[in-house]
Design an enzyme around this catalytic site. Structure first.
Site, short mmCIF file in Angstrom:
data_model
loop_
_atom_site.label_atom_id
_atom_site.label_comp_id
_atom_site.label_asym_id
_atom_site.label_seq_id
_atom_site.Cartn_x
_atom_site.Cartn_y
_atom_site.Cartn_z
N TRP A 82 42.17 45.14 -7.83
CA TRP A 82 43.48 45.20 -7.89
C TRP A 82 43.83 45.89 -9.10
O TRP A 82 43.22 44.39 -10.23
CB TRP A 82 44.88 44.42 -7.49
CG TRP A 82 45.58 45.05 -7.31
CD1 TRP A 82 46.14 45.65 -6.77
CD2 TRP A 82 46.65 44.22 -8.65
NE1 TRP A 82 47.92 45.06 -7.61
CE2 TRP A 82 47.98 45.08 -8.20
CE3 TRP A 82 46.50 43.76 -9.49
CZ2 TRP A 82 48.80 44.73 -9.37
CZ3 TRP A 82 47.41 42.61 -10.24
CH2 TRP A 82 48.60 43.27 -9.51
N SER B 299 37.37 41.43 -4.85
CA SER B 299 38.83 40.67 -5.16
C SER B 299 39.33 42.39 -3.96
O SER B 299 38.59 42.96 -2.84
CB SER B 299 39.44 40.78 -6.39
OG SER B 299 40.85 40.33 -5.75
N MET B 300 40.44 42.62 -4.42
CA MET B 300 40.87 44.55 -3.17
C MET B 300 40.06 44.37 -2.69
O MET B 300 39.99 45.37 -1.53
CB MET B 300 41.72 45.16 -3.48
CG MET B 300 42.52 45.63 -3.02
SD MET B 300 44.31 46.61 -3.94
CE MET B 300 44.21 47.59 -2.18
N ASP C 153 38.61 29.25 -7.80
CA ASP C 153 39.41 30.74 -8.03
C ASP C 153 40.80 30.26 -7.25
O ASP C 153 40.91 29.81 -6.11
CB ASP C 153 38.67 31.55 -6.68
CG ASP C 153 39.05 32.67 -6.96
OD1 ASP C 153 40.56 32.87 -6.99
OD2 ASP C 153 38.45 33.88 -6.17
N HIS D 201 38.18 33.17 -10.65
CA HIS D 201 38.03 34.46 -9.55
C HIS D 201 37.15 35.16 -10.70
O HIS D 201 36.55 36.45 -10.07
CB HIS D 201 38.98 34.78 -9.62
CG HIS D 201 39.45 36.27 -8.71
ND1 HIS D 201 39.51 35.76 -7.33
CD2 HIS D 201 40.49 37.34 -9.40
CE1 HIS D 201 39.86 37.04 -6.75
NE2 HIS D 201 39.66 37.89 -7.92
#
Length: 279
Positions: free
Chosen positions: A38, A104-105, A230, A259
């Site tokens: 994202w 991630s996304m 994270d 992260h």
């Protein structure tokens, strides 16, 4: 620079396609396809793509709609459409036996692609880096999830009012203390090139997503790489339950890692990607 390709709804998406650079020079290597997080475009994968291209892989990455150099169509930010965009890229380049790598996304796009389109010879395996799956938001059957009011507060108080300020406030836990200032500025600049409308709708999609049922249907081997510290995607909320749901999964935990693994743990991440993509 490759010309943008068009998705099924006519959205033009930028992509980069790097051939293998390692010996033998110019040989056709197995493809590795990268889906970014994202707010970040394909540029964020450059340090992984450089390493894998030097190791003999064909490396492909694209900018999600509303991100980077892709169109900002104002629509299509649900996971079905985003997975269809990934499918359009694989079809456009006619890729076979690819390793899909999501961050991630982007991990949700990889999983939705596999359940919506199937591997069908195009995908051999997948890697989830700092995954946000299977379900972020708290619910009666997901009591450990994030408070939906907290997620809405981020959208209302930061994203819709002061996104640069949020980036500055959250950069420290995203990286490591020793991460150079130049890399931090680079991430900030990339994020600020994304459409705020796209970021708002993508965040709503991310917050509402539930991959718990479909994760059980994934038919390819999956490697999960996740930082122990994270706080964006807490390990016990995301990577561990995702690995438990997937039929064929291996979880590698990076000790004391945040992260932003693609910045803070480049050498280890690149080595893990190369080893797994070689099968």
């Amino acid at each position: 620079m490759p010309a943008p390709f068009r998705t099924r709804d006519g959205t033009a998406l930028f992509h980069r396609d790097w051939p293998p650079q390692g010996p033998p020079q110019g040989a056709s290597g197995p493809p590795v396809v990268f889906a970014a997080s994202w707010s970040l475009p394909s540029d964020s994968w450059c340090y992984q793509m450089l390493a894998l291209a030097e190791a003999g892989f064909r490396c492909v990455a694209y900018d999600r709609r509303g991100h980077g150099r892709s169109d900002d169509p104002g629509r299509g930010y649900d996971f079905d459409t985003l997975a269809d965009d990934l499918a359009a890229l694989l079809d456009h380049l006619d890729l076979r036996g690819a390793t899909l790598v999501g961050f991630s996304m982007g991990c949700g796009e990889v999983l939705r692609y596999l359940t919506r389109h199937g591997a069908a010879g195009r995908v051999a395996r997948a890697v989830l880096v700092g995954t946000t799956t299977p379900k972020l938001a708290r619910a009666p059957d997901n009591p450990a999830g994030l408070d939906p009011a907290l997620l809405e507060s981020f959208r209302r108080d930061w994203l819709m009012r002061d996104f640069p300020g949020w980036i500055d406030a959250n950069m420290e836990p995203f990286v490591s203390p020793e991460t150079p200032a130049g890399l931090r500025h680079w991430v900030r600049d990339m994020a600020l090139r994304s459409s705020l409308q796209a970021l708002l709708e993508c965040h709503r999609t991310l917050a509402a997503a539930d991959f718990r049922a479909e994760a059980r249907a994934i038919g390819v081997p999956v490697l999960l790489l996740h930082g122990e510290r994270d706080i964006t995607s807490p390990l016990d909320l995301t990577a561990r339950p995702t690995a438990a749901l997937l039929p064929d999964a291996r979880l590698e935990i990076y000790e004391d890692a945040p992260h932003g693994l693609f910045l803070t743990h480049q050498a280890r991440l690149n080595a893990d990607l190369i080893a797994f993509a070689r099968g």
